[in-house]
Design an enzyme around this catalytic site. Structure first.
Site, PDB file in Angstrom:
ATOM      1  N   CYS A 130      23.715  -5.313 -17.096  1.00  0.00           N
ATOM      2  CA  CYS A 130      22.540  -5.119 -16.855  1.00  0.00           C
ATOM      3  C   CYS A 130      22.119  -4.427 -15.672  1.00  0.00           C
ATOM      4  O   CYS A 130      22.470  -4.820 -14.607  1.00  0.00           O
ATOM      5  CB  CYS A 130      21.591  -6.553 -16.704  1.00  0.00           C
ATOM      6  N   CYS A 160      16.390  -9.214 -21.853  1.00  0.00           N
ATOM      7  CA  CYS A 160      16.145  -8.042 -20.903  1.00  0.00           C
ATOM      8  C   CYS A 160      15.595  -6.898 -21.891  1.00  0.00           C
ATOM      9  O   CYS A 160      15.745  -6.680 -23.067  1.00  0.00           O
ATOM     10  CB  CYS A 160      17.590  -7.600 -20.691  1.00  0.00           C
ATOM     11  N   HIS A 175      22.631 -10.368 -20.260  1.00  0.00           N
ATOM     12  CA  HIS A 175      23.588  -9.669 -21.030  1.00  0.00           C
ATOM     13  C   HIS A 175      24.645  -8.974 -20.176  1.00  0.00           C
ATOM     14  O   HIS A 175      24.494  -9.112 -18.899  1.00  0.00           O
ATOM     15  CB  HIS A 175      23.012  -8.492 -21.987  1.00  0.00           C
ATOM     16  N   ASP A 232      16.720  -3.798 -21.880  1.00  0.00           N
ATOM     17  CA  ASP A 232      17.568  -2.895 -22.456  1.00  0.00           C
ATOM     18  C   ASP A 232      17.598  -2.836 -23.534  1.00  0.00           C
ATOM     19  O   ASP A 232      17.538  -3.761 -24.459  1.00  0.00           O
ATOM     20  CB  ASP A 232      18.816  -3.455 -21.773  1.00  0.00           C
TER      21      ASP A 232
END
Length: 516
Positions: A256, A177, A245, A179
């Site tokens: 997420c 991701c 995650h 992130d």
């Protein structure tokens, strides 16, 4: 910012791969190259090994190396606000400009834009512009240091590539991701040599299937024409990995964002995208065009991973996974031989029909993750203190190989703003809380890497920077007009291992164009 030409590629020697904690592992040369990035004295205390982090399979020397690098880089970014506060308090002093420059040079290792300081008497010091400029300058120094000194290189690329082929794979392509809490997934969480792994991050790990099909075609063509990384007639496969995650500390809010902090949805969506990619390859290229898949979950609070071990047919079950954090605790008092046997048993318990090569790779990843679990416990305790987003800037475009640190940068992989607007909106939303709510601007680095052997590639990269920046300033005009969004435009020749080249920076004043 100075405009410079990319540097030529420097030779890098390689050494055989050693499993983490192996006798004879040597990080002394790497430790000497941790970083030349200037710090401002705001770093945390040195790395300490605790009883909770002791484990026979943990590579403590690399943990110390990685910790020192992380703190060196992050302290440089985190020192910007405290120093600017000190400078702000001086703005009405008669010798303000000279004192501010002296302080900046001492604390940052670079000076501030002269014109911004000299204009402070008219109204007040433009702290938003100075903040963005300092973040950009710090980023460029961090990036230059990475490409000049390769501080995270552990000389294991060639050994890892041989190991990977022994497992039956010629390429490992990982999509985490976007992130920022997963930015360190390759080099820290999995302890893989970043030179040897293809990584592209997407919000929610929802990668572009068509783009990945193209990359698969490029990889197989290289195998067929140039035998890189191995000849096409060798029975190895392309391995695609998705990393979703979740948060063990605050699962309902710090999971997420792209999947509404719904861990089950994040895992399900990741598996669906993997399956779509596999079907796209098989349906397009028919017989023999098979790939392997792997799904990994990451607890962003502890850096422990879950591995969804595939069966003999490559099928993955969302209901079956191996919890590496639990394995770490179970094996903490064992010797290395018994601990490895326990890992192997756990893999078979998760999926008894797993292919031998995949089993070998999963064991390798689990053992590597032990070192990262110990890293977090030694440096931070049971979990990171920042369970949520704490990124320092947004990166958008194609590139950012140096992005190997947790919560340093939110990344949006894109060619145009329009096709990746969801990823960008998530990033802007994060920084609305992190920065804008405190009166600080959102720093965005727009970057496009290119291959100089392709005619016109640099010009096209520059044009992409300009188009993306223009579209971004238009979409987020409410922030840009209030001085709450600044953009640094960069390109980089990745074929020559060059450094980033500054094209434009909206935090520069007209008088500063081309200045360092």
């Amino acid at each position: 910012f100075s405009r410079q030409s990319p540097k030529s590629k420097r030779p890098v020697t390689r050494a055989p791969l050693r499993r983490p904690g192996a006798v004879g592992a040597d990080h002394s040369s790497a430790a000497a190259r941790v970083s030349t990035l200037a710090t401002n004295g705001s770093g945390r205390p040195g790395f300490r090994f605790t009883k909770a982090s002791h484990h026979a399979l943990v590579d403590q020397s690399e943990n110390e190396l990685l910790y020192n690098y992380e703190q060196t880089v992050k302290s440089a970014f985190d020192g910007v606000v405290p120093v600017l506060r000190e400078i702000s308090a001086l703005q009405h002093e008669p010798d303000f400009v000279s004192r501010a420059q002296q302080m900046a040079d001492q604390k940052f290792g670079f000076q501030l834009p002269q014109a911004v300081l000299e204009d402070a008497w008219v109204d007040q010091l433009d702290m938003k512009r100075l903040f963005a400029w300092c973040i950009f300058q710090t980023y460029k120094r961090y990036s230059d240091d990475f490409f000049a000194n390769d501080p995270l290189d552990n000389h294991q690329s060639e050994g890892f590539e041989s190991f990977l082929q022994d497992c039956g794979f010629h390429t490992i392509d990982i999509t985490p991701c976007s992130d920022g809490r997963l930015a360190h997934f390759i080099r820290y969480v999995l302890r893989l040599p970043h030179h040897s792994v293809r990584r592209k991050s997407y919000a929610g790990a929802m990668f572009d299937v068509e783009n990945n099909v193209q990359k698969w075609v490029e990889t197989e063509m290289l195998r067929f024409r140039e035998s890189k990384p191995n000849p096409a007639d060798e029975p190895t496969r392309y391995l695609k990995v998705v990393a979703y995650h979740y948060s063990s500390v605050d699962p309902d809010h710090e999971g997420c964002a792209a999947h509404g902090s719904d861990t089950a949805l994040a895992a399900k969506s990741g598996l669906e995208r993997l399956t779509e990619f596999k079907h796209a390859i098989e349906n397009t290229f028919c017989c023999g065009a098979s790939i392997d898949l792997l799904l990994i979950g990451l607890d962003t609070d502890t850096d422990g991973i879950r591995i969804h071990v595939p069966d003999q047919n490559g099928d993955i079950s969302l209901d079956r996974s191996m919890d590496v954090l639990d394995l770490y605790d179970r094996t903490r008092d064992m010797n290395a031989l018994d601990a490895r046997a326990t890992i192997d048993a756990a893999i078979l318990d998760c999926n008894a029909t797993v292919q031998p090569g995949m089993k070998k790779l999963c064991a390798f990843l689990a053992e590597n993750n032990f070192s990262q679990i110990a890293y977090v416990r030694s440096a931070y305790g049971d979990h990171y203190p920042d369970s949520g987003h704490q990124e320092r800037f947004i990166g958008a475009g194609i590139g950012f190989e140096e992005k190997q640190l947790r919560n340093l940068m939110y990344f949006a992989y894109l060619n145009t703003v329009e096709e990746s607007v969801a990823d960008l909106d998530v990033g802007i939303s994060i920084f609305k809380r992190l920065n804008v709510s405190h009166g600080l601007p959102i720093p965005v680095v727009v970057r496009f890497d290119y291959h100089s052997q392709v005619p016109g590639a640099r010009d096209r990269a520059v044009q992409r920077c300009a188009r993306v920046t223009s579209a971004m300033l238009s979409r987020y005009a409410e922030y840009a007009e209030k001085g709450l969004l600044y953009v640094l435009q960069l390109v980089r020749d990745c074929s020559s291992n060059g450094m980033v080249e500054v094209i434009d920076c909206s935090a520069d004043t007209p008088q500063l164009s081309g200045a360092h």
